[in-house]
Design an enzyme around this catalytic site. Sequence first.
Site, PDB file in Angstrom:
ATOM      1  N   ARG A 101       0.812  -1.214   0.000  1.00 20.49           N
ATOM      2  CA  ARG A 101       0.000   0.000   0.000  1.00 20.49           C
ATOM      3  C   ARG A 101       0.849   1.269   0.000  1.00 20.49           C
ATOM      4  NH1 ARG A 101      -3.201  -3.577   3.290  1.00 20.49           N
ATOM      5  NH2 ARG A 101      -1.751  -3.139   4.991  1.00 20.49           N
ATOM      6  N   ALA A 156      11.100   2.468   6.077  1.00 17.32           N
ATOM      7  CA  ALA A 156      10.590   1.161   6.504  1.00 17.32           C
ATOM      8  C   ALA A 156      11.106   0.795   7.884  1.00 17.32           C
ATOM      9  CB  ALA A 156      10.955   0.110   5.464  1.00 17.32           C
ATOM     10  N   ASP A 216      14.032   7.646   7.819  1.00 22.35           N
ATOM     11  CA  ASP A 216      13.158   7.924   8.957  1.00 22.35           C
ATOM     12  C   ASP A 216      13.380   6.909  10.065  1.00 22.35           C
ATOM     13  OD1 ASP A 216      11.049   9.431  10.205  1.00 22.35           O
ATOM     14  OD2 ASP A 216       9.648   7.819   9.735  1.00 22.35           O
ATOM     15  N   GLU A 220      17.702   2.832  16.831  1.00 20.44           N
ATOM     16  CA  GLU A 220      17.109   4.139  17.114  1.00 20.44           C
ATOM     17  C   GLU A 220      16.654   4.322  18.550  1.00 20.44           C
ATOM     18  OE1 GLU A 220      12.682   3.777  15.212  1.00 20.44           O
ATOM     19  OE2 GLU A 220      14.359   3.480  13.843  1.00 20.44           O
ATOM     20  N   HIS A 265      11.718   8.596  13.091  1.00 22.05           N
ATOM     21  CA  HIS A 265      10.629   7.635  12.889  1.00 22.05           C
ATOM     22  C   HIS A 265       9.258   8.302  13.027  1.00 22.05           C
ATOM     23  CE1 HIS A 265       9.861   3.014  13.095  1.00 22.05           C
ATOM     24  NE2 HIS A 265       8.953   3.623  12.357  1.00 22.05           N
ATOM     25  N   GLY A 325       7.150   8.793  10.385  1.00 24.91           N
ATOM     26  CA  GLY A 325       6.375   8.537   9.168  1.00 24.91           C
ATOM     27  C   GLY A 325       4.877   8.596   9.362  1.00 24.91           C
ATOM     28  N   ALA A 326       4.386   8.071  10.474  1.00 28.71           N
ATOM     29  CA  ALA A 326       2.940   8.060  10.736  1.00 28.71           C
ATOM     30  C   ALA A 326       2.500   9.222  11.617  1.00 28.71           C
ATOM     31  CB  ALA A 326       2.548   6.746  11.404  1.00 28.71           C
TER      32      ALA A 326
END
Length: 313
Positions: free
Chosen positions: A149, A229, A254, A259, A286, A288-289
């Site tokens: 997706r 990812a 990202d 991390e 991180h 991304g969302a």
Amino acid sequence: MKCLIIDVVSPAIATELGKYMEVDTKILPTQEELAGMIGDYEVLIMRVDPAINKEILDAAKKLKVIGVCSVGLNHIDMAVAKEKGIQVFNAPGLNDNAVAELTISKMLDISRHTIDACNDVKVGKNWDKYKFMGRELRGKTLGILGFGRVGQRVAKLAHAFQMYVVAYAPYLPEYVFDQEATKGVSVDELLKVSDFVSIHMPLTPETKDLFNAKSIATMKDGAVVLNMARGGIVNEQDMYEALKSGKLGGFATDVMANELAAGGLTEGAGFDSPLFECENFIVTPHLGAQTTDAARAIGVHIINKVKDAMGLK
């Protein structure tokens, strides 16, 4: 009933579930800390850290539901969870656009040197456009590793910039590539022809260190790698060498392999990497969302899943 939230998620989750149960929050406990407290809770709400291992699940005597406010589930021992009758719900498809837009943002930032230029003006107090000659996305080849997706959404956005898109996804039927005006290719072919390579694959034994000295050597000189990812897919020492030597034109990520090694969100946490020395390296923590739109959608989804699982009306 009690619910434990261990990451920063939509506040709607605590508000809604709080109508039915006691809700506690402990942001990013260690595995040991979580194992020590999980025994009191029926519901666990998390994202990807810490990894939920057998020791934690053995300690979770009352746990019935784990709500994961992200897509991947490789951080949870699913076999043990199933054995113990613990239902695990994730949130696929709800942060796809957020991650895809961040991918395009990073392609633009690294191509036009916007972060360096901004710092040069704000910090260096310089106004020198001649230092930052960039390149356009139009006409360039974008290789997408993983065409689910997120990868398909990235392809749609890339087509708007008139990029040529190739992708690797060995189990997808050909018609999916055709629908997205994208050519399906092997990993070797993708690395050979791409000006930009964007990673949208899970971290598995097969994908770990996929980008290493050997694979990087097959890429175009000056190519750019983007990783939205999982850390670990890129061997960071080999990437450092490729950036310092000039083999690659940039690395935008990202995620990083370690991390949370220094404590993540905990007070006083620090983080360092040799990649930070590279001018053609940009990184975000991180996020991304991390959009209000994605958080809202994920929150609603997880609330409904937990309520259904727990028989709450």
